[in-house]
Design an enzyme around this catalytic site. Structure first.
Site, PDB file in Angstrom:
ATOM      1  N   GLY A 285       0.842  -1.222  -0.106  1.00 27.23           N
ATOM      2  CA  GLY A 285      -0.108   0.023   0.161  1.00 27.23           C
ATOM      3  C   GLY A 285       0.696   0.959   0.220  1.00 27.23           C
ATOM      4  O   GLY A 285       0.527   2.280  -0.776  1.00 27.23           O
ATOM      5  N   MET A 287       5.090   2.780   1.443  1.00 28.19           N
ATOM      6  CA  MET A 287       6.337   2.403   2.177  1.00 28.19           C
ATOM      7  C   MET A 287       6.802   3.847   2.330  1.00 28.19           C
ATOM      8  O   MET A 287       6.973   4.543   1.553  1.00 28.19           O
ATOM      9  CB  MET A 287       7.024   1.721   0.923  1.00 28.19           C
ATOM     10  CG  MET A 287       8.623   1.484   1.510  1.00 28.19           C
ATOM     11  SD  MET A 287       8.632   0.309   3.010  1.00 28.19           S
ATOM     12  CE  MET A 287      10.228   0.761   3.889  1.00 28.19           C
ATOM     13  N   GLU A 288       7.248   3.830   3.803  1.00 31.57           N
ATOM     14  CA  GLU A 288       7.729   4.909   4.308  1.00 31.57           C
ATOM     15  C   GLU A 288       9.214   5.402   3.882  1.00 31.57           C
ATOM     16  O   GLU A 288      10.168   5.887   4.899  1.00 31.57           O
ATOM     17  CB  GLU A 288       7.634   4.906   5.662  1.00 31.57           C
ATOM     18  CG  GLU A 288       8.756   3.897   6.395  1.00 31.57           C
ATOM     19  CD  GLU A 288       8.212   2.380   6.526  1.00 31.57           C
ATOM     20  OE1 GLU A 288       7.224   1.915   5.807  1.00 31.57           O
ATOM     21  OE2 GLU A 288       8.535   1.620   7.520  1.00 31.57           O
ATOM     22  N   ASN A 289       9.460   5.423   2.697  1.00 32.36           N
ATOM     23  CA  ASN A 289      10.933   6.109   2.402  1.00 32.36           C
ATOM     24  C   ASN A 289      11.032   7.558   2.833  1.00 32.36           C
ATOM     25  O   ASN A 289      10.187   8.272   2.648  1.00 32.36           O
ATOM     26  CB  ASN A 289      11.118   5.782   0.971  1.00 32.36           C
ATOM     27  CG  ASN A 289      11.183   4.233   0.517  1.00 32.36           C
ATOM     28  OD1 ASN A 289      11.687   3.532   1.308  1.00 32.36           O
ATOM     29  ND2 ASN A 289      10.329   3.872  -0.367  1.00 32.36           N
ATOM     30  N   HIS A 312      -0.408   7.014   7.796  1.00 32.12           N
ATOM     31  CA  HIS A 312       0.373   5.920   8.249  1.00 32.12           C
ATOM     32  C   HIS A 312       1.726   6.204   7.768  1.00 32.12           C
ATOM     33  O   HIS A 312       2.738   6.111   8.743  1.00 32.12           O
ATOM     34  CB  HIS A 312      -0.224   4.757   8.020  1.00 32.12           C
ATOM     35  CG  HIS A 312       0.945   3.524   8.052  1.00 32.12           C
ATOM     36  ND1 HIS A 312       0.380   2.676   9.442  1.00 32.12           N
ATOM     37  CD2 HIS A 312       1.797   2.882   7.762  1.00 32.12           C
ATOM     38  CE1 HIS A 312       1.335   1.732   9.378  1.00 32.12           C
ATOM     39  NE2 HIS A 312       2.087   1.932   8.508  1.00 32.12           N
ATOM     40  N   GLU A 313       2.019   6.352   6.670  1.00 36.17           N
ATOM     41  CA  GLU A 313       3.612   6.377   6.038  1.00 36.17           C
ATOM     42  C   GLU A 313       4.109   7.645   6.708  1.00 36.17           C
ATOM     43  O   GLU A 313       5.394   7.593   7.246  1.00 36.17           O
ATOM     44  CB  GLU A 313       3.564   6.464   4.616  1.00 36.17           C
ATOM     45  CG  GLU A 313       2.940   5.066   4.054  1.00 36.17           C
ATOM     46  CD  GLU A 313       3.255   3.842   4.625  1.00 36.17           C
ATOM     47  OE1 GLU A 313       4.380   3.594   5.269  1.00 36.17           O
ATOM     48  OE2 GLU A 313       2.363   2.873   4.230  1.00 36.17           O
ATOM     49  N   HIS A 316       5.518   6.972  10.229  1.00 36.29           N
ATOM     50  CA  HIS A 316       6.557   6.334  10.276  1.00 36.29           C
ATOM     51  C   HIS A 316       8.004   7.302  10.290  1.00 36.29           C
ATOM     52  O   HIS A 316       9.118   6.892  10.710  1.00 36.29           O
ATOM     53  CB  HIS A 316       6.658   5.339   8.925  1.00 36.29           C
ATOM     54  CG  HIS A 316       6.233   4.231   9.229  1.00 36.29           C
ATOM     55  ND1 HIS A 316       6.637   3.266  10.163  1.00 36.29           N
ATOM     56  CD2 HIS A 316       5.404   3.582   8.383  1.00 36.29           C
ATOM     57  CE1 HIS A 316       6.119   2.078   9.883  1.00 36.29           C
ATOM     58  NE2 HIS A 316       5.323   2.215   8.835  1.00 36.29           N
ATOM     59  N   GLU A 335       5.523  -0.804  13.566  1.00 37.11           N
ATOM     60  CA  GLU A 335       4.333  -0.773  13.087  1.00 37.11           C
ATOM     61  C   GLU A 335       3.078  -0.426  13.916  1.00 37.11           C
ATOM     62  O   GLU A 335       2.340   0.324  13.624  1.00 37.11           O
ATOM     63  CB  GLU A 335       3.974  -1.916  11.907  1.00 37.11           C
ATOM     64  CG  GLU A 335       4.819  -2.392  11.086  1.00 37.11           C
ATOM     65  CD  GLU A 335       5.048  -1.068   9.829  1.00 37.11           C
ATOM     66  OE1 GLU A 335       3.930  -0.425   9.716  1.00 37.11           O
ATOM     67  OE2 GLU A 335       5.857  -0.966   9.056  1.00 37.11           O
ATOM     68  N   ASP A 394      10.025 -11.138   6.515  1.00 40.39           N
ATOM     69  CA  ASP A 394       8.553 -10.847   6.030  1.00 40.39           C
ATOM     70  C   ASP A 394       7.447 -11.498   6.898  1.00 40.39           C
ATOM     71  O   ASP A 394       6.235 -10.874   6.758  1.00 40.39           O
ATOM     72  CB  ASP A 394       8.537 -11.256   4.666  1.00 40.39           C
ATOM     73  CG  ASP A 394       8.213 -10.282   3.619  1.00 40.39           C
ATOM     74  OD1 ASP A 394       8.537  -9.127   3.985  1.00 40.39           O
ATOM     75  OD2 ASP A 394       7.780 -10.722   2.492  1.00 40.39           O
ATOM     76  N   TYR A 402       1.032  -4.879  13.800  1.00 38.27           N
ATOM     77  CA  TYR A 402       0.420  -3.541  13.596  1.00 38.27           C
ATOM     78  C   TYR A 402      -1.054  -3.363  14.610  1.00 38.27           C
ATOM     79  O   TYR A 402      -0.835  -2.234  15.013  1.00 38.27           O
ATOM     80  CB  TYR A 402      -0.323  -3.708  12.075  1.00 38.27           C
ATOM     81  CG  TYR A 402       0.666  -3.525  11.010  1.00 38.27           C
ATOM     82  CD1 TYR A 402       1.277  -4.752  10.600  1.00 38.27           C
ATOM     83  CD2 TYR A 402       0.885  -2.267  10.164  1.00 38.27           C
ATOM     84  CE1 TYR A 402       2.384  -4.578   9.424  1.00 38.27           C
ATOM     85  CE2 TYR A 402       1.646  -2.198   9.100  1.00 38.27           C
ATOM     86  CZ  TYR A 402       2.287  -3.261   8.729  1.00 38.27           C
ATOM     87  OH  TYR A 402       3.146  -3.067   7.532  1.00 38.27           O
TER      88      TYR A 402
HETATM   89  N1  BES Z   1       6.537  -0.315   6.286  1.00 36.55           N
HETATM   90  C1  BES Z   1       5.338  -0.837   5.749  1.00 36.55           C
HETATM   91  C2  BES Z   1       5.421  -1.800   4.529  1.00 36.55           C
HETATM   92  C3  BES Z   1       6.394  -2.950   4.776  1.00 36.55           C
HETATM   93  C4  BES Z   1       6.149  -3.721   5.717  1.00 36.55           C
HETATM   94  C5  BES Z   1       7.158  -3.419   3.632  1.00 36.55           C
HETATM   95  C6  BES Z   1       7.215  -4.895   5.930  1.00 36.55           C
HETATM   96  C7  BES Z   1       7.911  -4.482   3.647  1.00 36.55           C
HETATM   97  C8  BES Z   1       7.852  -5.247   4.879  1.00 36.55           C
HETATM   98  C9  BES Z   1       4.314   0.146   5.668  1.00 36.55           C
HETATM   99  O1  BES Z   1       4.256   1.265   6.340  1.00 36.55           O
HETATM  100  C10 BES Z   1       2.932  -0.372   5.636  1.00 36.55           C
HETATM  101  O2  BES Z   1       2.769  -0.715   6.671  1.00 36.55           O
HETATM  102  N2  BES Z   1       2.037  -0.462   4.434  1.00 36.55           N
HETATM  103  C11 BES Z   1       0.913  -0.872   4.477  1.00 36.55           C
HETATM  104  C12 BES Z   1      -0.232   0.002   4.544  1.00 36.55           C
HETATM  105  C13 BES Z   1      -0.410   0.647   5.830  1.00 36.55           C
HETATM  106  C14 BES Z   1      -1.600   1.988   5.697  1.00 36.55           C
HETATM  107  C15 BES Z   1      -1.000  -0.312   6.970  1.00 36.55           C
HETATM  108  C16 BES Z   1       0.588  -1.567   3.247  1.00 36.55           C
HETATM  109  O3  BES Z   1       1.349  -1.634   2.506  1.00 36.55           O
HETATM  110  O4  BES Z   1      -0.467  -2.223   3.185  1.00 36.55           O
HETATM  111 ZN    ZN Z   2       3.858   0.782   8.351  1.00 35.40          ZN
END
Ligand code: BES
Ligand code: ZN
Length: 616
Positions: A285, A287-289, A312-313, A316, A335, A394, A402
């Site tokens: 969805g 990524m918090e770069n 959310h991002e 981060h 998270e 992962d 979360y």
């Molecule tokens: N940092 C995460 C994405 C992530 C987590 C990438 C673990 C690789 C490994 C990002 O902040 C995230 O949580 N994205 C969510 C959306 C969010 C609104 C909950 C997503 O991608 O669904």
């Molecule tokens: Zn996140």
């Protein structure tokens, strides 16, 4: 030097390594990370000067990574790599060629690159190229972009993929600053998690600088036909030109979000906050770069209904990017804090009623996740603190980190009162900025600065180290959802009055449809509300999963297929493919996957492939 030759060098190398122990005291502050080969207490990376050329024809990045290191007198430095083509390694500013050795690859962690250095070496330059299957790299064909004319490249570093495009000490506990020069084909824009250009250059060469120290999983690059539009003084969006206006409209509240986040937990530390919308093959969805959130186009709903992803991002930028989980076992610190913070931003901007709906939806997802985890091989994964040694990090990416994480913080907030909790969190971020945090360090800090100070009783051990949910879990309640649930119950008799429903109410309604709802009712719902053609990706996702599980998918299969072929977001793909599989339609799922897979990023591809072919 090829692999065979370097293997033969091994005995020569081992000799000096064996007597490496010196009298010098080890720096004890770098934590052991089961997902990195680096030995940062011997020699640790501090700054990266990255020079890469982007070759879309060969799907290859090539150039060099020049590392400034802090050397504690070691005679080797170890980098993480995975599937990289290493060509030459030099040491010092004068670039003297040195020996190196690539250890046998580990399927998950990749290959340790052991470079021979001298006790005073402070610079190591690695000449290399990526290989076609590099898991971090999303190479999109022109047909997989919005503009359809130029290809697109994006990277995804988290959790341990940066090593597939940059040789680095790939642990979240190690922080580095970076400069980069990226050469792209003319007519394309390159962006990184750094100070960014807002326009294309004539020669396709771009320079970047990230002055604040960040962990390697936050190094990121995107290249494509990309344009910029400001939405506030320090906020803006990047997107392919056909999407730019829609994107800017959707995320018009970005500046307000930054202000509201700052009012909660202190100044935004990164300068600008921009967001780029990537092609639909992006596996997440968001990524918090740092400085530049990467986002899926599936959040552009046309009505701003999915902007909690931006909150959310953005959150981060404090939890994760400023205070970083020491290892992936502490992932909930990234998270869980971020989901809690996201809800606080959303509450400030859109009110409590809105956030109650978000929390209630996510609570349901948490319950489902706990059921799944308990039915699987690792029931201990319902604990907040994990032990992922030997496993893919992962696997930490579940709703436990979360949602259980966020509800834990909400629980502490309720116990201590919002004012005290906010002051505590603000001080926590301030005191630990640009640092690494373990679960244990956080709990000690919590005890000292909040729980003991105000004599607050919280069953910390149960929340963090025990499975499932504590007995006094703060179950969320939403008044608006109560009405939706009532409507879902009687759907066979009356179709609901949905005036004023948000997308969250729609999603909840779909998920709450009775187990035994019949196909005729689903059809009626679809005809009246046009669910199969909804423009909202969250509604589509919920509807397609329900349709498959309740026997209605046959009639709308082309639309489901279209969704699976055009969207690469793993959170949507997995439940839909799983629904096919669990209702005896594995062949249908496999056929669709065959058509769709070339558009999926390695992260999504790997997960779906595993589900459909290996039974997970
Ligand atoms: N940092 C995460 C994405 C992530 C987590 C990438 C673990 C690789 C490994 C990002 O902040 C995230 O949580 N994205 C969510 C959306 C969010 C609104 C909950 C997503 O991608 O669904
Ligand atoms: Zn996140």
């Amino acid at each position: 030097m090829n692999f065979l030759k370097s293997t033969l060098l091994l005995p020569l190398f081992l000799l000096p390594f064996a007597c490496r122990q010196t009298e010098e005291a080890k720096t004890p502050d770098l934590k052991a990370d089961p997902h990195s080969f680096a030995q940062p207490n011997e020699a640790v990376t501090k700054h990266l000067d990255l020079h890469l050329a982007v070759d879309f024809d060969q799907k290859k990045l090539s150039g060099y990574a020049k590392w400034t290191i802090e050397n504690k007198g070691a005679d080797e430095i170890i980098f993480d790599t995975r599937n990289l083509d290493i060509q030459k390694v030099t040491i010092g500013k004068d670039e003297r060629v040195t020996e190196y050795f690539l250890v046998d690859p580990d399927e998950l962690l990749g290959t340790a690159l052991r470079v021979k250095i001298e006790p005073e070496t402070d610079m190591v330059t690695i000449y290399y190229a990526t290989k076609p299957g590099a898991a971090a790299l999303g190479w999109m064909e022109p047909s997989q972009t919005a503009g359809k004319k130029l290809p697109f490249l994006f990277t995804q570093g988290q959790a341990i993929l940066t090593r597939t495009w940059i040789p680095c000490q790939d642990s979240p506990g190690i922080r580095i600053t970076y400069d980069a020069t990226i050469q792209t084909p003319i007519g394309m824009l390159a962006l990184m998690s750094a100070e960014n250009p807002q326009e294309k250059t004539a020669d396709g060469i771009y320079h970047f600088r990230m002055e604040q120290p960040i962990p390697p999983y936050l190094i990121a690059l995107a290249v494509g036909d990309i344009a910029f539009k400001a939405v506030g003084p320090r906020t803006g969006v990047y997107a392919e030109p056909p999407l730019l206006e829609k994107t800017a409209w959707e995320f018009a509240d970005m500046e307000k979000m930054v202000e509201s986040a700052e009012s909660l937990y202190g100044p935004y530390a990164w300068g600008r906050y921009d967001l780029i919308v990537l092609p639909p093959g992006f596996p997440f969805g968001g990524m918090e770069n740092p400085r530049l959130t990467f986002a899926t186009p599936t959040v552009i709903a046309g009505d701003r209904s999915l902007v909690s992803l931006v909150a959310h991002e953005l959150a981060h930028s404090w939890s994760g990017n400023l205070v970083t989980n020491a290892t992936w076992n502490d992932f909930w610190l990234n998270e869980g804090f971020t989901v809690y913070f996201e809800r606080r931003i959303m509450e400030k901007l859109y009110g409590k009623e809105y956030v109650d709906m978000l929390a209630a939806l996510e609570y349901q997802e948490l319950l489902d996740e706990i059921k799944d985890i308990n039915a699987g091989k690792h029931p201990e994964d319902t604990q907040l603190k994990l032990d992922l040694a030997g496993r893919d990090p992962d696997e930490a990416g579940t709703d436990i980190a979360y949602q259980k994480g966020a509800f834990f913080l909400q629980y502490i907030e309720e116990k201590s009162g919002r004012e005290r909790f906010d002051a505590f969190l603000k001080q926590y971020f301030e005191e630990h900025k640009f640092q690494v945090m373990t679960t244990e360090e956080f709990l000690a800090y919590l005890k000292k600065n909040l729980l003991d100070k105000y004599k607050i009783d919280v069953n910390v051990d149960e929340w963090v180290y025990q499975p499932d949910l504590p007995a006094d879990f703060p179950i969320p309640h939403s008044d608006r959802f109560a009405k939706v649930e009532a409507a879902a119950k009687k759907v066979a008799d009356t179709l609901p009055d949905t005036t004023g429903w948000t997308s969250h109410e729609w999603v909840h309604f779909i998920r709450q449809l009775p187990e035994n709802v019949d196909v005729a009712t689903l059809k009626k719902l679809d005809e009246k509300y046009n669910l199969t053609q909804s423009g909202n990706s969250e509604i589509l996702f919920a509807w397609y999963e329900t349709a498959i599980r309740r026997g209605y998918s046959g009639q709308i299969l082309p639309s489901i297929e279209n969704f699976l072929v055009n969207v690469g977001r793993r959170r949507f793909l997995m439940p839909i493919y799983r629904a096919f599989k669990e209702t005896g339609q594995l062949e249908t799922a496999r056929k669709i996957f065959e058509k769709a897979k070339s558009g999926y990023h390695a992260v999504s591809y790997g997960s779906v492939e595993q589900l459909l072919n290996n039974g997970e």
